[in-house]
Write an enzyme that holds these catalytic residues in place. Structure first.
Site, PDB file in Angstrom:
ATOM      1  N   LYS A  65      26.754   1.905  53.382  1.00 31.97           N
ATOM      2  CA  LYS A  65      27.771   2.920  53.312  1.00 31.97           C
ATOM      3  C   LYS A  65      27.551   3.476  51.847  1.00 31.97           C
ATOM      4  CE  LYS A  65      31.376   2.226  56.484  1.00 31.97           C
ATOM      5  NZ  LYS A  65      31.908   3.249  56.880  1.00 31.97           N
ATOM      6  N   SER A 173      34.342  10.484  63.835  1.00 26.59           N
ATOM      7  CA  SER A 173      34.674   9.082  63.691  1.00 26.59           C
ATOM      8  C   SER A 173      36.198   8.925  64.429  1.00 26.59           C
ATOM      9  CB  SER A 173      34.752   8.445  62.063  1.00 26.59           C
ATOM     10  OG  SER A 173      35.699   7.378  62.380  1.00 26.59           O
ATOM     11  N   THR A 176      39.723   7.573  61.552  1.00 25.59           N
ATOM     12  CA  THR A 176      40.663   8.496  60.426  1.00 25.59           C
ATOM     13  C   THR A 176      41.389   9.334  61.408  1.00 25.59           C
ATOM     14  OG1 THR A 176      38.826   8.444  58.937  1.00 25.59           O
ATOM     15  CG2 THR A 176      40.388  10.284  58.664  1.00 25.59           C
ATOM     16  N   GLY A 295      23.597   2.573  71.539  1.00 29.34           N
ATOM     17  CA  GLY A 295      23.213   1.563  72.561  1.00 29.34           C
ATOM     18  C   GLY A 295      21.671   1.448  72.655  1.00 29.34           C
TER      19      GLY A 295
END
Length: 366
Positions: A65, A173, A176, A295
């Protein structure tokens, strides 16, 4: 040596709380004695977004990150690394615990909420490694309390363009509040207008940095039509398909952990993410390349992503359960497939199964 360390460390990390295990992994890579990897098979080389990739396997955003270990990850054999998500200002993200393993399902739920040390800290780290080469993309997001979230994407493109191989605008995302609204209608148009204008301004001093959009796998096909149409209209350089899902299939074995809020990734996401990837590919009609993520836990599933429409693939959650050997496995499977089919390169495989996949029944999420 790295394989031995990985085999020894993963059982220990499995006993740790998930976020502590992640921190342990990042710190270990800072000190691991990693040598330069051997050259990739030439069959794996591919060009996308104006960049030359030695192989199509990338580390997805979310692991590194803060841009602490991109070079260590490249030495592990990844063809590219995406750091972030980064936000303009430092923020702590959501309260802990916020990262959960679904071990029986080989899945992960996270509700991290863009915890970030901020764009200035990332700029300093990436500037220090700017002469080392390798493709390092930057995934940018918005601060939770930002008044103008689009301005957060613009400011980071302006700040980080000199040190980013490409940008990914993370507007998908689920952690948020309201962020996914940026994928909708006129707001999405405004985002693309301002982001692409910022890229054009910075091109005078930093060259033209590719801009990608990362979308949610939970879009309806009508919403996907709109998103792809806008992306083509504004000439973005690519899309990443996709982010985590808010769906919770009833067939998940770890029903207790499945109740945690956040985005689900890993093996349970494979079918949905691959279907949305194929649906995106047929709508894009070759206008720009796609990165497939969600995946991938084997060479076979990586190959399936490419045949569904991905020029490049990314992994992250599966490394928790499969280990670092997954990278070499994927590359080996791809080379074997190319040789067996007498293909000249990966581009001949991209999207081969997309039309067939879009004609199948929708993945079972009930």
């Amino acid at each position: 040596m790295m394989g031995l360390l990985d085999a020894l460390a993963r059982p220990l990390m499995g006993l740790m709380e998930a976020e502590k295990a992640h921190r342990f992994a990042v710190n270990a890579l800072k000190w691991a004695p990693l040598s330069r990897p051997g050259d990739d098979d030439a069959l794996l080389a591919i060009r996308a977004f104006g960049l030359n990739f030695s192989n199509p396997v990338g580390m997805a955003a979310g692991f590194d990150k803060h841009g602490e270990v991109p070079d260590a990850l490249l030495r592990l054999g990844f063809g590219f690394v995406e750091v972030g998500t980064v936000t303009p200002l430092p923020q702590s993200g959501n309260p802990r615990p916020r990262l959960f393993r679904l071990t029986p399902d080989e899945g992960v739920i996270n509700r991290l909420g863009f915890n970030s040390e901020g764009a200035q800290a990332l700029l300093q780290r990436l500037a220090k490694r700017a002469d080392r080469g390798g493709i390092v993309g930057v995934n940018v997001g918005a601060n939770k309390e930002a008044f103008d979230r689009i301005a957060d994407y613009v400011s980071q493109i302006e700040l980080l363009a000199p040190v980013a191989s490409y940008f990914t605008c993370n507007i998908s995302s689920p952690n948020t509040p309201g962020l996914r609204d940026l994928q909708q209608g006129k707001v999405f148009d405004e985002l693309l207008t301002r982001v692409m204008d910022a890229r054009a301004r910075m091109s005078r001093q930093a060259g033209t940095t590719p801009v990608l959009i990362k979308i949610a796998p939970d879009l309806t096909l009508s919403e996907l039509d709109d998103v792809v149409g806008a992306a083509r209209r504004y000439r973005v350089d690519g899309m990443i398909v996709g982010n985590t899902t808010v769906a919770r299939p009833s067939w998940l074995r770890d029903r207790v952990t499945a109740k945690e809020a956040g985005g689900l990734s890993g093996r349970p996401l494979l079918a949905l993410a691959t279907r949305i990837l194929a649906e995106t590919f047929v709508r894009v009609e070759g206008a720009f390349p796609l990165i497939g993520v969600g995946g991938i836990d084997s060479g076979a599933t990586a190959l399936a992503k490419i045949r569904a429409g991905a020029s490049l693939v990314q992994v992250y959650s599966s490394l928790v359960f499969r280990g670092l050997g997954l990278v070499a496995e994927i590359k080996s499977t791809l080379v074997d497939s190319l040789r067996e089919g007498r293909h000249a390169g990966l581009t001949e495989l991209v999207g081969m199964d997309a039309a067939t996949i879009t004609a199948e029944d929708w993945p079972d999420l009930k």
